[in-house]
Design an enzyme around this catalytic site. Structure first.
Site, PDB file in Angstrom:
ATOM      1  N   ARG A  15      -2.132  22.778  30.035  1.00  0.00           N
ATOM      2  CA  ARG A  15      -2.459  24.090  29.521  1.00  0.00           C
ATOM      3  C   ARG A  15      -1.708  25.013  28.512  1.00  0.00           C
ATOM      4  O   ARG A  15      -2.230  25.783  27.991  1.00  0.00           O
ATOM      5  CB  ARG A  15      -2.267  25.165  31.068  1.00  0.00           C
ATOM      6  CG  ARG A  15      -2.983  25.043  32.473  1.00  0.00           C
ATOM      7  CD  ARG A  15      -2.671  25.165  33.473  1.00  0.00           C
ATOM      8  NE  ARG A  15      -2.794  27.000  33.591  1.00  0.00           N
ATOM      9  CZ  ARG A  15      -1.588  27.678  33.873  1.00  0.00           C
ATOM     10  NH1 ARG A  15      -1.057  26.549  35.194  1.00  0.00           N
ATOM     11  NH2 ARG A  15      -1.819  28.499  33.909  1.00  0.00           N
ATOM     12  N   GLY A  80       4.245  11.313  39.816  1.00  0.00           N
ATOM     13  CA  GLY A  80       4.579  12.266  40.985  1.00  0.00           C
ATOM     14  C   GLY A  80       5.912  12.244  40.034  1.00  0.00           C
ATOM     15  O   GLY A  80       6.236  11.836  39.654  1.00  0.00           O
ATOM     16  N   ASN A 368      22.418  27.710  -7.444  1.00  0.00           N
ATOM     17  CA  ASN A 368      23.732  26.466  -6.649  1.00  0.00           C
ATOM     18  C   ASN A 368      22.660  25.368  -6.569  1.00  0.00           C
ATOM     19  O   ASN A 368      23.646  24.550  -6.130  1.00  0.00           O
ATOM     20  CB  ASN A 368      23.898  27.139  -5.327  1.00  0.00           C
ATOM     21  CG  ASN A 368      22.713  27.850  -3.879  1.00  0.00           C
ATOM     22  OD1 ASN A 368      21.972  28.733  -4.988  1.00  0.00           O
ATOM     23  ND2 ASN A 368      22.750  27.540  -2.916  1.00  0.00           N
TER      24      ASN A 368
END
Length: 451
Positions: A15, A80, A368
């Site tokens: 989702r 699971g 730099n």
């Protein structure tokens, strides 16, 4: 008693509609996984194991950055929650102590709650974390008899009376390691989804005569994230809580709802934060500082009495000493600004050290980067850097030096010296009028030719 922390982080999070593993999506600029591991560290675990699955290498890389001592095991098939925990069996062979199971997409469980779970485990064989839901909806219900958890019933299987119960299952558990793995081996998958559910541990433990209990936490701690909308809601919950805590600690937030905090932001009391300030990760602001509006801070340290902004940017490695001033449209990166120094206007100071009470004029740039490597600029105490100075690193300017406005500094400047390197100005009498007349005539010819 030793503790092993097991964090389940294998899910894809369909989702979320994302190529990024769900647990790596950020809340307050720290991944959900980082939040979960931070809470778990309060238990001082002997072992930390993250169970990865979807985009496992990305999860593994993130874990290495968060906690280099943590281990990652792979759940190749997502069968699971019980199956996920069982993937740690080999890694925890020989471990003696408690296993505490957390979820990488449930980022707000507090350290206090986890400590209470471990304390309850000393009195029961299995502890489940629950919460009293304002709207129980379709959560699994925890059915208690006194302090004993009788069973967990899913909403679809619950009777009308059981559905009135508001004590719901968060999914978090604590159990002795040997008992947990013994019970995990007995869990089946004869259910509609064909998955192995960690909640079945309760029934199996009780069948062995084991003691099972549940403790409660605030519902906000169990907020799970399954979609972008959930992610936004979770971030809003974090921000509201973090702002409230700062206010309680004596920090002034002039418009709290406009201040965005990172998961690890530290701000001392009597600091004032003006509206629309964003804190990225790794920021510490000491007491009595002022952070003006529309500033962005990340990976930096701001000392007592410093003033930052408005519209300032402090990047990683910025170190501001006491009573420094960093003004509007100034960017500081990997630089130390010593006590009382000022960089007030429209400047970039990167890979540099600025001495005490030095003043950096508007438009100053430390050059730099040569395209391959970074180089450092050193400026001593009480120096005065004129506006629009370019400091071509590596370069060192001593104490009490000066640069003339518009100077390009390409070599070191000794103590007390003035650096000036700009072309001598020459005024050409009447040239402005001649040039403008010439340009207007040229424009007129071009315009006529295009008709």
């Amino acid at each position: 008693m030793s503790t092993a922390l097991v964090v389940l982080a294998a899910g894809k999070g369909t989702r979320m509609n994302s190529d990024i593993p769900k647990v790596l999506h950020p809340i307050a600029q720290g991944s959900m996984l980082e939040h979960a591991l931070a809470a778990g560290r309060a238990l001082d675990p002997e072992r930390v194991i993250v169970v990865a699955g979807h985009e496992a290498e990305a999860v593994r890389a993130a874990v290495a950055e968060i906690d280099e001592t943590a281990e990652v095991v792979l759940q190749e098939e997502q069968l699971g929650t019980a199956h996920a925990v069982d993937q740690t069996r080999a890694a925890l062979t020989g471990f003696s102590g408690d296993v505490v199971v957390l979820y990488g997409d449930t980022p707000f469980v507090s350290a206090d709650t986890l400590e209470r779970m471990v304390a309850a485990r000393a009195q029961a064989d299995l502890v489940v974390l629950g919460f009293h839901a304002a709207d129980p909806a379709r959560y699994g219900r925890l059915l208690m008899q006194g302090d004993s958890l009788e069973r967990i019933v899913e909403f679809k299987d619950a009777s009308e009376a059981e559905r009135t119960v508001d004590f719901c299952n968060s999914g978090l558990m604590a159990c002795d390691a040997d008992l947990m793995f013994d019970l995990l081996a007995r869990i089946g998958n004869k259910n509609a989804s064909g998955e192995y559910y960690l909640t079945d541990l309760v029934e199996l433990a009780r069948a062995q005569g084991r003691s099972v209990t549940a403790i409660a936490c605030d519902e906000s701690e169990t907020l799970g994230v399954n979609s972008r909308a959930d992610l936004a809601a979770a971030d809003a919950v974090f921000q509201a809580k973090a702002r409230a805590e700062l206010l309680d600690l004596g920090v002034t937030l002039m418009a709290p709802e406009t201040v965005y905090l990172a998961f690890d932001t530290v701000i001392g009391r009597d600091t004032v934060i003006e509206p629309n300030v964003v804190f990225g990760p790794g920021v510490t602001v000491e007491s009595g500082a002022l952070i003006r509006a529309f500033s962005h801070l990340e990976g930096c340290h701001v000392s007592r009495g410093a003033k930052v902004g408005p519209y300032a940017r402090l990047r990683p490695g910025a170190e501001l000493a006491e009573n420094t001033h960093i003004g509007n449209f100034v960017e500081i990166k990997n630089a130390e600004i010593a006590e009382g120094a000022k960089v007030n206007h429209l400047s970039y100071i990167g890979d540099a050290s600025i001495g005490k009470e030095t003043n950096i004029g508007a438009g100053t740039i430390t050059c730099n980067y040569d395209g391959v490597m970074k180089h450092r600029t050193q400026i001593g105490a009480r120096a005065f850097i004129g506006s629009n100075t370019l400091l071509v690193a590596p370069v060192t300017l001593g104490h009490e030096t000066m640069t003339a406005s518009g100077t390009v500094v390409t070599k070191d400047v000794d103590h007390g010296d003035l650096a000036i390197s700009r072309t001598r100005q020459e005024n050409k009498t009447g040239y402005a009028e001649k040039i403008m007349d010439m340009l207007r005539a040229k424009k007129a010819r071009l315009t006529k030719g295009s008709e």
